[in-house]
Design an enzyme around this catalytic site. Structure first.
Site, short mmCIF file in Angstrom:
data_model
loop_
_atom_site.label_atom_id
_atom_site.label_comp_id
_atom_site.label_asym_id
_atom_site.label_seq_id
_atom_site.Cartn_x
_atom_site.Cartn_y
_atom_site.Cartn_z
N ASP A 111 -2.25 9.05 3.25
CA ASP A 111 -1.00 8.30 3.34
C ASP A 111 0.25 9.15 3.53
O ASP A 111 1.37 8.65 3.44
CB ASP A 111 -0.83 7.40 2.10
CG ASP A 111 -1.73 6.18 2.22
OD1 ASP A 111 -1.84 5.64 3.34
OD2 ASP A 111 -2.31 5.77 1.20
N ASP A 176 -5.75 0.64 7.39
CA ASP A 176 -4.37 1.06 7.14
C ASP A 176 -4.06 2.42 7.78
O ASP A 176 -2.93 2.73 8.13
CB ASP A 176 -4.10 1.21 5.62
CG ASP A 176 -4.80 0.19 4.76
OD1 ASP A 176 -5.87 -0.31 5.16
OD2 ASP A 176 -4.29 -0.10 3.67
N1 GLY Z 1 -2.30 1.02 2.24
C1 GLY Z 1 -2.57 0.27 1.08
C2 GLY Z 1 -2.19 -1.14 1.15
O1 GLY Z 1 -1.88 -1.69 2.19
O2 GLY Z 1 -2.21 -1.76 0.11
#
Ligand code: GLY
Length: 412
Positions: A111, A176
């Site tokens: 992330d 994601d």
């Molecule tokens: N990337 C984690 C979420 O969308 O909760």
């Protein structure tokens, strides 16, 4: 599918079927955002903890540079600066952005793209500060350490046990992760080195092959065998069930492939963005106000959760305003690439009108100073159910700016 021959950067919009909104949702949203963030800065004046959501008692919950969400808060400030031109927002954005610099070395999850591109990326776009560029390149290098040729993708999370506590995710990749590729495309552009974009494209191709179902809904988690690159399992962590369409995952897919098309002009990315968007927009379970349930299949027959789901706790299925905001922003961009008589733009406008109404937009001084109400973090984990969340605010503000740009170009 008719493709428009134009790039986002030109910001020339051809769509002609949208009407003027009855209220200026951009001003409404930004005025409220400014009120809320001014108040939030009184609660946490220094970048020691970053507002994320509220806890079970409704109290502000902030994180200490140890999560995936810290970049969104300075990102909101950059958008406030962009919208208002006020130096005071720039000063706050700089302060809250620069405090995140140590995260450029983060390699223990994927992330880093969210963390640094929403903060330093917006900062570089708006100020041209070369120091920010260097931070972003270093962050891109960190992200690339999680890529392997064998799997053809960037590992999202380190090894972990799946829901049942028995199955193992050896090399989990979540949809994601498409969002983190923007950092890599950026790094290739500013360095002239294709290394980063090559990894981004390989990841996007692998994801295209393995994450989508025939109807272009997507799986949340793909578990790869890191030694062979084979897919071991397709499932979910935050969705209702392995075979369901988790709303935010679908939003990440629409946004991620729209962005990847912008950066590469590869038609296969545009096609998957369109099909994923159409899955969403034509779904029989999409509520009238266009703000989705947290999962398109929550509680439906044929979808069996492997978490402790008790339907009596969900007489009303929670909505996810964050998924709506991400999708609105993506659809405004997508509408520039497709000859669709303004359909995607109109759909985005409908979402933004809902989010800018009292049903979702918080009253000033409420909602722990977040802008939007009614998002969901992870219901299977029992966390963040029907609460404000910082990334909903970020993508709402981004979508409003894109909307504003579109409307300005339409009238000039
Ligand atoms: N990337 C984690 C979420 O969308 O909760």
């Amino acid at each position: 599918m008719k493709v428009k021959g134009m790039l986002l950067s030109s910001l020339v919009f051809l769509c002609s079927c949208t009407g003027q909104p009855t209220v200026n949702i951009v001003d409404v949203g930004y005025q409220r955002a400014e009120q809320q963030l001014v108040s939030q800065l009184k609660v946490i004046p220094e970048p020691e903890a970053y507002p994320r959501t509220v806890d079970k008692d409704g109290n502000l919950k902030a994180t200490h540079k140890n999560d995936w969400t810290e970049g969104f808060y300075p990102g909101c400030m950059w958008y406030l600066y962009e919208y208002s031109g006020k130096e005071s927002w720039k000063e706050e954005a700089v302060k809250w952005t620069e405090a995140l610099e140590p995260l450029k070395k983060l390699t223990n999850h994927h992330d880093i793209g969210f963390l640094l591109y929403c903060s330093f990326g917006n900062g570089y776009r708006l100020t041209g500060d070369e120091r920010y560029k260097d931070v972003l390149i270093e962050a891109a290098n960190s992200l690339c350490t999680r890529f392997t040729e064998t799997t053809g993708c960037i590992e999202s999370w380190n090894y972990r046990k799946a829901w049942n506590g028995v199955d193992e995710w050896f090399y989990p990749v979540i949809i994601d992760n498409m969002m983190n590729l923007e950092l890599l495309y950026f790094a290739s552009k500013v360095t002239g080195n294709p290394f980063y974009a090559d990894i981004a494209n390989t990841h996007a191709e692998t994801t295209l092959k393995n994450h989508f179902r025939k109807d272009y809904s997507c799986y949340h988690v793909i578990n790869y065998d890191e030694t062979t690159g084979n897919v071991l399992h397709k499932g979910t962590s935050q969705g209702f069930s392995d075979n369901s369409a988790w709303a935010r995952g679908q939003a990440w897919a629409i946004y991620g492939y729209t962005m990847a098309y912008r950066e590469t002009q590869r038609p296969e990315y545009l096609e998957v963005a369109v099909r994923a968007a159409d899955f969403w927009l034509t779904h029989t379970n999409l509520p009238e106000d266009k703000v989705p349930y947290w999962d398109f299949n929550a509680g439906q027959e044929g979808f069996v959760p492997d978490w402790n789901y008790d339907p009596t706790n969900f007489q009303k299925i929670p909505r996810d305003a964050s998924a709506a905001a991400i999708t609105a922003s993506a659809l405004i961009e997508l509408s520039q690439y497709i000859e669709d008589n303004g359909r995607y733009f109109k759909e985005a406008e409908n979402i933004l009108q809902s989010l800018s109404s009292p049903s979702y937009l918080a009253e000033a001084g409420t909602n722990s100073n977040f802008v939007l109400k009614h998002s969901v973090g992870s219901i299977p984990h029992g966390q963040e159910i029907d609460v404000p969340i910082v990334y909903a605010d970020y993508y709402y503000l981004e979508a409003l700016l894109r909307y504003n740009e579109f409307m300005k170009n339409k009238t000039t």
